[in-house]
Scaffold this motif. Structure first.
Motif, PDB file in Angstrom:
ATOM      1  N   ASP A   1      24.672  37.695  42.727  1.00  0.00           N
ATOM      2  CA  ASP A   1      25.369  36.913  43.360  1.00  0.00           C
ATOM      3  C   ASP A   1      26.695  36.299  42.843  1.00  0.00           C
ATOM      4  OD1 ASP A   1      24.037  37.029  45.966  1.00  0.00           O
ATOM      5  OD2 ASP A   1      22.356  35.801  44.905  1.00  0.00           O
ATOM      6  N   LEU A   2      27.844  36.994  42.512  1.00  0.00           N
ATOM      7  CA  LEU A   2      28.963  36.840  41.714  1.00  0.00           C
ATOM      8  C   LEU A   2      30.052  37.264  42.673  1.00  0.00           C
ATOM      9  CD1 LEU A   2      28.294  37.998  38.024  1.00  0.00           C
ATOM     10  CD2 LEU A   2      27.782  35.797  39.209  1.00  0.00           C
TER      11      LEU A   2
ATOM     12  N   HIS B   1      25.836  36.801  33.936  1.00  0.00           N
ATOM     13  CA  HIS B   1      25.536  35.776  34.749  1.00  0.00           C
ATOM     14  C   HIS B   1      24.686  35.906  35.955  1.00  0.00           C
ATOM     15  CE1 HIS B   1      28.757  33.352  32.786  1.00  0.00           C
ATOM     16  NE2 HIS B   1      29.217  34.348  32.853  1.00  0.00           N
TER      17      HIS B   1
ATOM     18  N   ILE C   1      33.561  33.913  38.969  1.00  0.00           N
ATOM     19  CA  ILE C   1      34.022  33.924  37.424  1.00  0.00           C
ATOM     20  C   ILE C   1      35.566  34.268  37.528  1.00  0.00           C
ATOM     21  CG2 ILE C   1      33.756  35.425  35.551  1.00  0.00           C
ATOM     22  CD1 ILE C   1      31.022  36.042  36.369  1.00  0.00           C
TER      23      ILE C   1
ATOM     24  N   LYS D   1      31.928  33.444  50.600  1.00  0.00           N
ATOM     25  CA  LYS D   1      30.597  32.936  50.444  1.00  0.00           C
ATOM     26  C   LYS D   1      30.175  32.702  51.931  1.00  0.00           C
ATOM     27  CE  LYS D   1      31.454  30.178  46.330  1.00  0.00           C
ATOM     28  NZ  LYS D   1      31.578  28.774  45.930  1.00  0.00           N
TER      29      LYS D   1
ATOM     30  N   LYS E   1      28.186  32.490  42.341  1.00  0.00           N
ATOM     31  CA  LYS E   1      28.876  31.959  41.232  1.00  0.00           C
ATOM     32  C   LYS E   1      30.343  32.633  41.198  1.00  0.00           C
ATOM     33  CE  LYS E   1      27.253  30.791  36.481  1.00  0.00           C
ATOM     34  NZ  LYS E   1      26.263  30.999  35.576  1.00  0.00           N
TER      35      LYS E   1
ATOM     36  N   ASP F   1      33.583  28.683  38.490  1.00  0.00           N
ATOM     37  CA  ASP F   1      32.533  28.178  37.879  1.00  0.00           C
ATOM     38  C   ASP F   1      32.763  28.457  36.111  1.00  0.00           C
ATOM     39  OD1 ASP F   1      31.329  26.984  40.212  1.00  0.00           O
ATOM     40  OD2 ASP F   1      31.004  29.023  40.650  1.00  0.00           O
ATOM     41  N   VAL F   2      33.162  29.547  35.948  1.00  0.00           N
ATOM     42  CA  VAL F   2      33.213  30.101  34.567  1.00  0.00           C
ATOM     43  C   VAL F   2      34.495  30.797  34.409  1.00  0.00           C
ATOM     44  CG1 VAL F   2      31.883  31.068  32.798  1.00  0.00           C
ATOM     45  CG2 VAL F   2      30.795  30.859  35.137  1.00  0.00           C
TER      46      VAL F   2
END
Ligand SMILES: Nc1ncnc2c1ncn2[C@@H]1O[C@H](COP(=O)(O)OP(=O)(O)O)[C@@H](O)[C@H]1O
Ligand SMILES: CC(C)(COP(=O)(O)O)[C@@H](O)C(=O)NCCC(=O)O
Ligand SMILES: [K+]
Length: 258
Positions: free
Chosen positions: A124-125, A121, A218, A208, A216, A235-236
């Motif tokens: 920035d996770l 992905h 996960i 954030k 994002k 998001d996923v």
């Protein structure tokens, strides 16, 4: 063929990777006393039951339980005639920087999750893993591991409630029909379910804000899909993130000639 082993504090997962995909995945409880011979008999049995006739000649291990690594090394040496890559050891290279306080031993599963996340992905996770602990790990703008958050795991919290309070039973985690429960089990399930939804939303929002950029989120680990029903928490959802990260780290070591 590559055997990837992800040893958590509760369960240990073995997956066989044929260079393109995982052809088998098996899970056993984590017990540091288990010997190399026991692992091998268990693996051989599952391989023959599933008609998987391949020669394992490479192994990569992530273990949050240092004591199990010894017997896994013996397994590799005795039965697979190889030395395993063990994530977190100096002889296992990582494809990303780890930016934490010097002397800190970040749990290898947390590093592996971020490597897997970054590969799939990009930067920035926030990776949220529902294991024995519920962990949040942050991938920076250049793919580096930049830190995270460790909270008690969902089942651990339920167990602690039961252990500490004589009248509280051991309950399963499910999404309750209502927030306000009218019996003990419903009240406990609500506290755990909505409590964790709040925890996840709250921590993610604060990360954030602190990083002041879009990120994002996960979700991974067995309970992630259940919590996704609470709100859109992630998001996923990635079913197999730790295993994917292990394959990426293995490939990186091969590419670096290690
Ligand atoms: N699909 C699932 N449904 C319910 N509980 C689960 C599920 N997957 C894992 N768990 C529970 O979540 C906890 C952590 O599991 P796991 O991800 O295997 O942890 P670890 O990686 O720390 O060993 C364990 O108590 C396990 O029983
Ligand atoms: C935080 C953990 C207990 C999570 O382990 P898990 O839930 O996967 O069994 C593990 O990553 C660990 O022991 N970490 C060491 C300390 C650290 O990561 O900073
Ligand atoms: K884990």
């Amino acid at each position: 063929m590559l055997l990837a082993i992800d040893c958590g504090n509760t369960n240990t997962v073995f997956s066989i990777f044929d260079g393109e995909s995982f052809i088998a995945t098996w899970r056993t409880s984590t017990e540091w006393q288990r010997t190399a011979d026991q692992y091998y008999v268990w693996l051989r049995t599952l391989m023959s039951l599933n008609k998987i006739d391949v020669a394992i000649d490479e192994v990569i291990v992530s273990s949050t339980v240092p004591r199990v690594v010894f017997n896994l090394r013996v397994l590799c040496n005795r039965y697979f005639d190889c030395r395993p890559y063990v994530v977190g050891k100096p002889d296992c290279l990582l494809p990303v920087d780890v930016r934490v306080d010097s002397g800190t031993q970040v749990g290898p599963d947390r590093l592996v999750n971020t490597v897997g996340g970054f590969d799939l992905h990009g930067p920035d996770l926030i990776v949220v893993d529902f294991g024995t602990a519920t962990t949040f790990d942050v991938v920076g703008r250049d793919g580096a591991y930049v830190g995270g958050v460790i909270s008690p795991g969902v089942n651990l919290s339920l167990q602690a409630l039961h252990d500490a309070a004589a009248a509280l039973p051991l309950v399963d985690v499910t999404k309750p029909a209502q927030v306000v429960g009218k019996n003990t089990v419903d009240c406990m399930q609500s506290g755990i379910f909505w409590g964790y939804v709040g925890l996840i939303n709250g921590v993610v929002e604060r990360i954030k804000d602190e990083r002041a950029r879009p990120m994002k989120v996960i979700g991974t680990g067995g309970l992630a899909p259940l919590f996704q029903q609470g709100d859109a928490l992630f998001d996923v959802f990635e079913d197999n993130l730790t295993m994917h990260g292990l394959v990426v780290i293995h490939r990186h070591n091969k590419e670096m000639g290690n």
